[in-house]
Design an enzyme around this catalytic site. Structure first.
Site, PDB file in Angstrom:
ATOM      1  N   HIS A 127     -28.600  -4.299  27.070  1.00 53.83           N
ATOM      2  CA  HIS A 127     -29.264  -5.217  26.136  1.00 53.83           C
ATOM      3  C   HIS A 127     -30.792  -5.136  26.316  1.00 53.83           C
ATOM      4  O   HIS A 127     -31.534  -4.998  25.347  1.00 53.83           O
ATOM      5  CB  HIS A 127     -28.745  -6.643  26.418  1.00 53.83           C
ATOM      6  CG  HIS A 127     -29.315  -7.705  25.551  1.00 53.83           C
ATOM      7  ND1 HIS A 127     -28.631  -8.219  24.472  1.00 53.83           N
ATOM      8  CD2 HIS A 127     -30.495  -8.371  25.585  1.00 53.83           C
ATOM      9  CE1 HIS A 127     -29.373  -9.153  23.897  1.00 53.83           C
ATOM     10  NE2 HIS A 127     -30.508  -9.269  24.557  1.00 53.83           N
ATOM     11  N   GLU A 128     -31.233  -5.212  27.565  1.00 51.59           N
ATOM     12  CA  GLU A 128     -32.684  -5.182  27.823  1.00 51.59           C
ATOM     13  C   GLU A 128     -33.268  -3.802  27.508  1.00 51.59           C
ATOM     14  O   GLU A 128     -34.387  -3.702  27.010  1.00 51.59           O
ATOM     15  CB  GLU A 128     -32.990  -5.579  29.272  1.00 51.59           C
ATOM     16  CG  GLU A 128     -32.550  -6.993  29.664  1.00 51.59           C
ATOM     17  CD  GLU A 128     -33.027  -8.099  28.733  1.00 51.59           C
ATOM     18  OE1 GLU A 128     -34.065  -7.934  28.061  1.00 51.59           O
ATOM     19  OE2 GLU A 128     -32.343  -9.139  28.634  1.00 51.59           O
ATOM     20  N   HIS A 137     -32.589  -9.001  18.626  1.00 53.77           N
ATOM     21  CA  HIS A 137     -31.237  -9.538  18.759  1.00 53.77           C
ATOM     22  C   HIS A 137     -30.451  -9.275  17.484  1.00 53.77           C
ATOM     23  O   HIS A 137     -31.010  -9.336  16.392  1.00 53.77           O
ATOM     24  CB  HIS A 137     -31.289 -11.043  19.058  1.00 53.77           C
ATOM     25  CG  HIS A 137     -31.711 -11.321  20.461  1.00 53.77           C
ATOM     26  ND1 HIS A 137     -32.667 -12.238  20.785  1.00 53.77           N
ATOM     27  CD2 HIS A 137     -31.312 -10.773  21.634  1.00 53.77           C
ATOM     28  CE1 HIS A 137     -32.841 -12.250  22.098  1.00 53.77           C
ATOM     29  NE2 HIS A 137     -32.027 -11.375  22.632  1.00 53.77           N
ATOM     30  N   CYS A 138     -29.171  -9.013  17.656  1.00 51.03           N
ATOM     31  CA  CYS A 138     -28.322  -8.665  16.519  1.00 51.03           C
ATOM     32  C   CYS A 138     -27.414  -9.862  16.216  1.00 51.03           C
ATOM     33  O   CYS A 138     -26.935 -10.529  17.127  1.00 51.03           O
ATOM     34  CB  CYS A 138     -27.484  -7.445  16.881  1.00 51.03           C
ATOM     35  SG  CYS A 138     -26.395  -6.904  15.573  1.00 51.03           S
ATOM     36  N   CYS A 143     -21.833  -6.869  18.975  1.00 50.09           N
ATOM     37  CA  CYS A 143     -22.869  -5.908  19.381  1.00 50.09           C
ATOM     38  C   CYS A 143     -23.476  -6.332  20.718  1.00 50.09           C
ATOM     39  O   CYS A 143     -23.669  -7.517  20.976  1.00 50.09           O
ATOM     40  CB  CYS A 143     -23.945  -5.850  18.306  1.00 50.09           C
ATOM     41  SG  CYS A 143     -25.322  -4.766  18.709  1.00 50.09           S
ATOM     42  N   CYS A 165     -27.588  -0.994  15.098  1.00 49.83           N
ATOM     43  CA  CYS A 165     -28.438  -0.985  16.290  1.00 49.83           C
ATOM     44  C   CYS A 165     -28.430   0.395  16.943  1.00 49.83           C
ATOM     45  O   CYS A 165     -29.438   0.856  17.456  1.00 49.83           O
ATOM     46  CB  CYS A 165     -27.989  -2.051  17.276  1.00 49.83           C
ATOM     47  SG  CYS A 165     -28.347  -3.708  16.701  1.00 49.83           S
TER      48      CYS A 165
END
Lengths: 195, 363
Positions: A127-128, A137-138, A143, A165
């Site tokens: 994520h990071e 952010h999705c 996701c 993404c």
């Protein structure tokens, strides 16, 4: 050559970081290195909150790795409770399209199940990394870029990027690879920053 | 679903062919019949959206034929055609609520236009029906033989506690109850109440019999923090859309929110002036602010409802995290919820930026 550096900061479980680095490397098809453990900057602790300020650790990491060019991404890994001034706590924080991100395992172990913690850490690091490569952010809950407020929500989201993404990530990483870092530069970095 | 199916009832084979070919060119599915009873036999198995019938049929003619057809197939639209027009005939036929009365000498083009207009009307009707309350049905009432009227009445299975007071069924309390009530939903730590309308400036709106009740949504409540004071307009005050309507005081900082539409204040939540607890704890019910009688025709135009409101709130939460992370701090975060009393951690510029960004939208 694409390089991500995982930097343990006051974090002792180095084999765990190596396992995650291996998974991330295979998933993203990039070279992931694990640096030597460094200590937490003591000034990052906020005694009134009983937590560590993520921005201060990130700032420390930026200064510590200032020799690295911008297109080298460093992910600091800590096991202390992190906070951001306006949030109760954070699992992680990243410079948007930047160089440094930070992830903490402190809040990931709600359930004492080793594989669960490992999966959660994998998702949070991915994520990071997404933020470092310009992903926001999705809104799709499956996701890995979906926002999570607690460990259960991390479990609920998937281990992959959604199609949109993923496309954005691939575009960003190919850009990053084009810029690249030379072998010579990398040798220098390894000597200076990760001796 | 409209299938564009037409039945032509005409005793003259040449005319029948001409109408049939001409309509087929326009993309309609056309079937033909020479007599009324043959037509009724065909219609037993197949549905037609429209019947183009000659009023002089060999087995039955004029208004009587239309009446029989209407009785058996009340939803089928009728276009009546004739070559022997007279004032009397026209009056009798038009009284049968036919869609169009066509005089053959006016030509095929006019008939085609009438058919196209009919299907455009049906399509529009279908779209309208899709937005109709699922607990109502349309019936044709005949109070006198000349002018039947269409009325919406509740289905037999439904016992409404009171007659509908609004065409906007989505805000009707009966409808809301039937879909599970005004339940609260949580999005990333912020609550949103289904069944309410929301303005882009984070006010909720609830249409009622006399006016529109308004209040603050949970996003505004959490972002603005614990309220220490409120200034509400007087009863009877005129509010103008986009101008300051009321002021909230939170921890030494104040914020004025804008009126969502032109209107007159008919009620205010006076007890809030002495006790702000309901606003801090129950913004969607006990924390209501005022009731405004709208002076515009569509006061809730532009307000968000249902899934649209949910998406909007999600986007605003993401925007808030980005603003706090990038413009005030440094990056994007994952985890945690917003701290209470955010205003105490923001300097004047940051506070003003947040207020302008989320609460001063003139939508």
């Amino acid at each position: 050559m694409s390089v991500l550096y995982f930097q343990p900061i006051g974090f002792d479980d180095i084999p765990l970081i190596h396992r995650i680095a291996d998974r991330i490397g295979r998933y993203l098809r990039v070279d992931v290195r694990v640096g030597r453990k460094i200590e937490l900057p003591p000034y990052s602790f906020n005694s009134s909150r009983g937590q560590y300020k993520s921005l201060k650790i990130m700032d420390y990491l930026i200064r510590y790795t200032k020799a690295l060019p911008n297109n080298v991404k460093i992910i600091g890994i800590v096991d202390v409770d992190l906070y951001s001034p306006f949030l109760t706590f954070v699992f992680g924080e990243a410079q948007f399209k930047g160089k440094v991100a930070l992830v903490s395992t402190a809040r990931l172990n709600g359930i004492p199940d080793r594989s669960k913690i490992e999966n959660r850490l994998f998702k949070e690091i991915l994520h990071e990394i997404g933020h470092l490569f310009g992903l926001k952010h999705c809104h799709r809950s499956s996701c890995v870029m979906a926002f999570s407020r607690n460990p259960e929500e991390i479990d609920m989201k998937g281990k992959d990027f959604c199609g949109i993404c993923f496309r954005k990530f691939m575009e960003a990483i190919s850009e990053y690879e084009r810029e690249g870092i030379s072998e010579k530069m990398e040798d220098r970095l390894l000597q200076e920053v990760y001796p | 679903m409209i299938e564009k199916r037409i039945l032509v009832i005409n005793p003259d084979i040449n005319e029948q062919k001409e109408i049939c070919n001409s309509l087929k060119e326009e993309g309609y599915i056309v079937e033909t019949s020479h007599r009324l009873f043959e037509a009724l036999y065909i219609m037993r198995d197949r549905h037609f959206d429209c019947v183009i019938m000659d009023v002089n049929l060999p087995d039955m003619g004029g208004a009587q034929a239309i009446q029989v057809l209407r009785e058996l197939h009340p939803h089928t639209k009728i276009i009546a055609t004739t070559s022997n027009n007279s004032k009397m005939l026209e009056l009798t036929i038009r009284a049968q609520d036919v869609f169009y009365y066509h005089i053959k000498s006016f030509g095929m083009e006019e008939l085609k236009q009438a058919v196209n207009a009919l299907f455009a009307h049906l399509k529009k009707q279908e779209e309208k029906d899709r937005k109709r309350c699922p607990h109502l049905k349309t019936v044709t009432m005949t109070y006198c033989n000349v002018a039947p009227v269409k009325k919406m009445i509740p289905l037999e299975s439904v016992k409404t506690p009171s007659p509908c007071i609004t065409g906007k069924y989505e805000t009707c309390s009966f409808y809301i109850d039937s879909i599970g009530g005004l339940y609260l939903e949580e999005i990333r730590g912020f609550q949103i109440k289904r069944g309410l309308y929301y303005t882009p400036s984070h006010l909720w709106l609830r249409p009622e019999l006399n006016g529109i009740r308004i209040g603050l949504d949970d996003f505004a409540r959490k972002l603005l923090g614990s309220f220490t004071g409120i200034e509400l307009p007087l009863r009877g005050a005129l509010l103008k859309k986009g101008e300051e309507a009321f002021t909230l005081i939170c921890g030494g900082k104040s914020v004025s929110l804008l009126a969502p539409f032109d209107g007159r204040v008919i009620d205010i939540h006076e007890s809030l002036i002495n006790d702000l607890e309901p606003l801090n704890t129950d913004p969607y019910n006990e924390g209501w602010l005022m009731v405004i009688h709208s002076l515009t025709e569509q006061p809730i135009k532009g307000a968000l409802f249902g899934e649209e409101a949910r998406k909007w709130l999600e986007e605003d939460i993401e925007r808030l995290h980005r603003v706090l992370g990038t413009e005030v701090g440094i990056g994007l975060t994952d985890g945690g919820t917003l701290i209470h009393n955010l205003h105490s951690r923001l300097n004047e510029n940051q506070w003003n930026h947040i207020i302008n960004l989320f609460f001063k939208r003139r939508g």
